[in-house]
Design an enzyme around this catalytic site. Structure first.
Site, mmCIF file in Angstrom:
data_model
loop_
_atom_site.group_PDB
_atom_site.id
_atom_site.type_symbol
_atom_site.label_atom_id
_atom_site.label_comp_id
_atom_site.label_asym_id
_atom_site.label_seq_id
_atom_site.Cartn_x
_atom_site.Cartn_y
_atom_site.Cartn_z
ATOM 1 N N CYS A 76 0.837 -1.210 0.000
ATOM 2 C CA CYS A 76 0.000 0.000 0.000
ATOM 3 C C CYS A 76 0.872 1.261 0.000
ATOM 4 O O CYS A 76 1.835 1.365 0.756
ATOM 5 C CB CYS A 76 -0.910 -0.009 1.221
ATOM 6 S SG CYS A 76 -2.018 1.422 1.252
ATOM 7 N N CYS A 80 0.546 4.862 6.880
ATOM 8 C CA CYS A 80 -0.078 4.682 8.209
ATOM 9 C C CYS A 80 0.924 3.933 9.113
ATOM 10 O O CYS A 80 1.285 2.789 8.824
ATOM 11 C CB CYS A 80 -1.368 3.890 8.067
ATOM 12 S SG CYS A 80 -2.449 4.528 6.754
ATOM 13 N N CYS A 83 0.560 0.214 10.224
ATOM 14 C CA CYS A 83 0.056 -0.814 9.307
ATOM 15 C C CYS A 83 1.146 -1.668 8.667
ATOM 16 O O CYS A 83 2.021 -1.162 7.955
ATOM 17 C CB CYS A 83 -0.791 -0.170 8.221
ATOM 18 S SG CYS A 83 -1.566 -1.418 7.165
ATOM 19 N N CYS A 120 -16.431 -9.087 5.871
ATOM 20 C CA CYS A 120 -15.764 -7.817 5.573
ATOM 21 C C CYS A 120 -14.548 -8.077 4.696
ATOM 22 O O CYS A 120 -13.669 -8.859 5.071
ATOM 23 C CB CYS A 120 -15.285 -7.145 6.858
ATOM 24 S SG CYS A 120 -16.570 -6.981 8.078
ATOM 25 N N CYS A 151 -19.384 -6.064 3.859
ATOM 26 C CA CYS A 151 -18.680 -4.845 4.222
ATOM 27 C C CYS A 151 -17.395 -4.810 3.401
ATOM 28 O O CYS A 151 -16.779 -5.852 3.180
ATOM 29 C CB CYS A 151 -18.360 -4.834 5.720
ATOM 30 S SG CYS A 151 -17.464 -3.348 6.246
ATOM 31 N N CYS A 211 -19.332 2.292 8.609
ATOM 32 C CA CYS A 211 -18.562 1.648 9.674
ATOM 33 C C CYS A 211 -17.307 2.491 9.847
ATOM 34 O O CYS A 211 -16.494 2.577 8.929
ATOM 35 C CB CYS A 211 -18.207 0.221 9.249
ATOM 36 S SG CYS A 211 -17.053 -0.607 10.379
ATOM 37 N N ARG A 283 -17.683 -2.352 17.876
ATOM 38 C CA ARG A 283 -16.944 -3.613 17.688
ATOM 39 C C ARG A 283 -15.623 -3.601 18.451
ATOM 40 O O ARG A 283 -14.800 -2.700 18.257
ATOM 41 C CB ARG A 283 -16.684 -3.868 16.199
ATOM 42 C CG ARG A 283 -15.948 -5.194 15.944
ATOM 43 C CD ARG A 283 -15.863 -5.543 14.470
ATOM 44 N NE ARG A 283 -17.167 -5.458 13.860
ATOM 45 C CZ ARG A 283 -17.476 -4.595 12.891
ATOM 46 N NH1 ARG A 283 -16.575 -3.798 12.406
ATOM 47 N NH2 ARG A 283 -18.692 -4.562 12.404
HETATM 48 N N1 SAM Z 1 -6.570 0.485 3.093
HETATM 49 C C1 SAM Z 1 -7.849 0.795 3.574
HETATM 50 C C2 SAM Z 1 -7.849 1.974 4.524
HETATM 51 O O1 SAM Z 1 -6.893 2.132 5.266
HETATM 52 O O2 SAM Z 1 -8.818 2.719 4.507
HETATM 53 C C3 SAM Z 1 -8.561 -0.371 4.228
HETATM 54 C C4 SAM Z 1 -7.781 -1.378 5.049
HETATM 55 S S1 SAM Z 1 -7.063 -0.775 6.537
HETATM 56 C C5 SAM Z 1 -6.035 -2.119 7.019
HETATM 57 C C6 SAM Z 1 -8.432 -0.743 7.693
HETATM 58 C C7 SAM Z 1 -8.167 -0.286 9.091
HETATM 59 O O3 SAM Z 1 -7.508 -1.292 9.818
HETATM 60 C C8 SAM Z 1 -7.304 0.937 9.310
HETATM 61 O O4 SAM Z 1 -7.979 2.134 9.105
HETATM 62 C C9 SAM Z 1 -6.911 0.792 10.773
HETATM 63 O O5 SAM Z 1 -7.839 1.459 11.598
HETATM 64 C C10 SAM Z 1 -6.991 -0.716 10.987
HETATM 65 N N2 SAM Z 1 -5.646 -1.268 11.249
HETATM 66 C C11 SAM Z 1 -4.664 -1.452 10.347
HETATM 67 N N3 SAM Z 1 -3.543 -1.932 10.925
HETATM 68 C C12 SAM Z 1 -3.833 -2.048 12.241
HETATM 69 C C13 SAM Z 1 -3.068 -2.477 13.368
HETATM 70 N N4 SAM Z 1 -1.807 -2.837 13.255
HETATM 71 N N5 SAM Z 1 -3.676 -2.489 14.574
HETATM 72 C C14 SAM Z 1 -4.968 -2.085 14.690
HETATM 73 N N6 SAM Z 1 -5.726 -1.671 13.665
HETATM 74 C C15 SAM Z 1 -5.164 -1.640 12.455
HETATM 75 FE FE1 SF4 Z 2 -2.763 1.217 3.371
HETATM 76 FE FE2 SF4 Z 2 -2.677 0.052 5.729
HETATM 77 FE FE3 SF4 Z 2 -3.036 2.675 5.579
HETATM 78 FE FE4 SF4 Z 2 -5.013 0.981 4.754
HETATM 79 S S1 SF4 Z 2 -4.235 1.214 6.849
HETATM 80 S S2 SF4 Z 2 -4.267 2.824 3.721
HETATM 81 S S3 SF4 Z 2 -3.760 -0.697 3.949
HETATM 82 S S4 SF4 Z 2 -1.201 1.562 4.929
#
Ligand code: SAM
Ligand code: SF4
Ligand code: DTB
Length: 341
Positions: A76, A80, A83, A120, A151, A211, A283
């Site tokens: 990606c 973030c 992530c 989801c 979802c 959500c 949740r």
């Molecule tokens: N890429 C898309 C986005 O970020 O909108 C969808 C997938 S992203 C993995 C969905 C959500 O998962 C993120 O917004 C974050 O809140 C949560 N998430 C991701 N990594 C995480 C982690 N290590 N611990 C807890 N929540 C996490």
């Molecule tokens: Fe990409 Fe992870 Fe951020 Fe979603 S949460 S936009 S998968 S880096």
């Protein structure tokens, strides 16, 4: 402040008005100070208040079971810091192809057989391209045909993309605000808080249930946790689902070595979410893998009424399914069946 006082409080003149246009009975004009005052109550008072509100809106013994599937993993472009799927960090997660439809259908069938009512699908995209949406639309149709609520979480959407997903019959779109507006810049720099709110607006306008929630344990303050809930509760309508994730500290990410959050602070966050968004499904989301049963029970008591069930979240392990079954039995919990909207 007591809950009764919090609910009865007249909007203060200094509040930036985000009042509802939907005519629902809930407040949409929370201040950070009010939310913080809810957090600051003695623990037992807070839990009692949250459980009281919870019982007004929900069967307190029914918990929704959702299952996650990563349909496009890794690589990606977003940064973030939490992530493992971000291409900015060297983690155990590599870039994979979009899953073929038959694998998605097989996973949906297995989820249903294991008691899930919601499926989801997550994609590690900043935002989907239009040809990506073709594949997602096909997945939505196939999962619906298996009798599951759908979802999708696939990043930012335009209004036209949201309308396309709505036409495909998508029930929920997940897009988290993640944290407070003030702390957000310390976690993500590649898209703005306003970008997130814009996507939520498009999802809502398209008629898809929203959500949206966030993550605790990223080094944010209690004020930030309160600020995140203020953002969510002051949306023109409360999200139908509010995921509260406890940070999964994924090796290789900048937050891999973040201090663990006090579990009671997670419980408090759920309780305040319940008080501020009384009829939303809250949740207890990521972070249950190593959470003891007592804390999970407190989360349910505080108003959590949904979990992710299944071996895996998107890329990291979830609580073990057999452990969930034992926990449900010990607590007398049943699967919540009705749709959340
Ligand atoms: N890429 C898309 C986005 O970020 O909108 C969808 C997938 S992203 C993995 C969905 C959500 O998962 C993120 O917004 C974050 O809140 C949560 N998430 C991701 N990594 C995480 C982690 N290590 N611990 C807890 N929540 C996490
Ligand atoms: Fe990409 Fe992870 Fe951020 Fe979603 S949460 S936009 S998968 S880096
Ligand atoms: C949400 O709020 N939490 C889920 C879901 N929405 C998509 C994702 C949790 C991801 C945890 C880290 C991982 O497994 O990659």
């Amino acid at each position: 402040m007591s809950v009764a006082a919090a609910h009865a409080a007249a909007p203060s003149a200094s509040v930036t008005s985000t009042a509802t246009t939907s005519g629902d009975p809930f407040r949409h004009d929370w201040t950070a100070a009010e939310a913080l005052a809810l957090f600051d109550q003695p623990f037992s008072d807070l839990i009692h208040a949250a459980q009281t509100v919870h019982r007004r809106h929900f069967d307190p013994n029914a918990v929704e079971i959702a299952t996650l599937l990563s349909v496009k993993t890794g690589g990606c472009p977003e940064d973030c810091k939490y992530c493992p799927q971000s291409a900015h960090y060297d983690t155990a997660v590599g870039r994979e192809r979009l899953l073929p439809l038959d694998e998605v259908i097989a996973a949906a069938r297995a989820a249903k057989a294991n008691g899930a009512s919601r499926f989801c699908m997550g994609a590690a995209w900043r935002s989907p391209r239009d040809r990506d949406l073709d594949a997602i639309v096909a997945m939505i149709a196939a999962v619906r045909a298996e009798g599951l609520e759908t979802c999708v979480t696939a990043g930012m959407l335009t209004a036209a993309q949201a309308a396309r997903l709505a036409a495909a019959g998508l029930d929920f779109y997940n897009h988290n605000v993640d944290t407070s507006p003030e702390f957000y810049g310390a976690i993500i720099t590649t898209r703005t808080y306003q970008d997130r709110l814009d996507t939520l607006g498009h999802v809502r306008a398209a008629g898809i249930a929203v959500c949206s929630g966030g993550i605790v344990g990223m080094g944010e303050s209690r004020r930030d946790r309160a600020g995140m809930l203020v953002t969510l509760a002051n949306l023109p309508r409360h999200p139908e689902s509010v995921p509260v994730n406890r940070l999964v500290r994924a090796p290789g990410t900048p937050l891999a070595t973040a201090d663990a959050i006090d579990p009671f602070e997670l419980v408090r966050t759920i309780a305040v979410a319940r008080l501020m968004m009384p009829a939303s499904v809250v949740r207890l989301s990521a972070g249950r893998e190593d959470m003891d049963d007592g804390i999970q029970a407190l989360c349910f008591l505080a108003g959590a009424n949904s979990i992710f069930h299944g071996e895996k979240l998107l890329t990291t392990p979830n609580a073990r399914p057999d452990a969930d079954r034992v926990l449900f039995e010990r607590l007398g919990l049943t699967a919540r069946r009705e749709a959340a909207r």
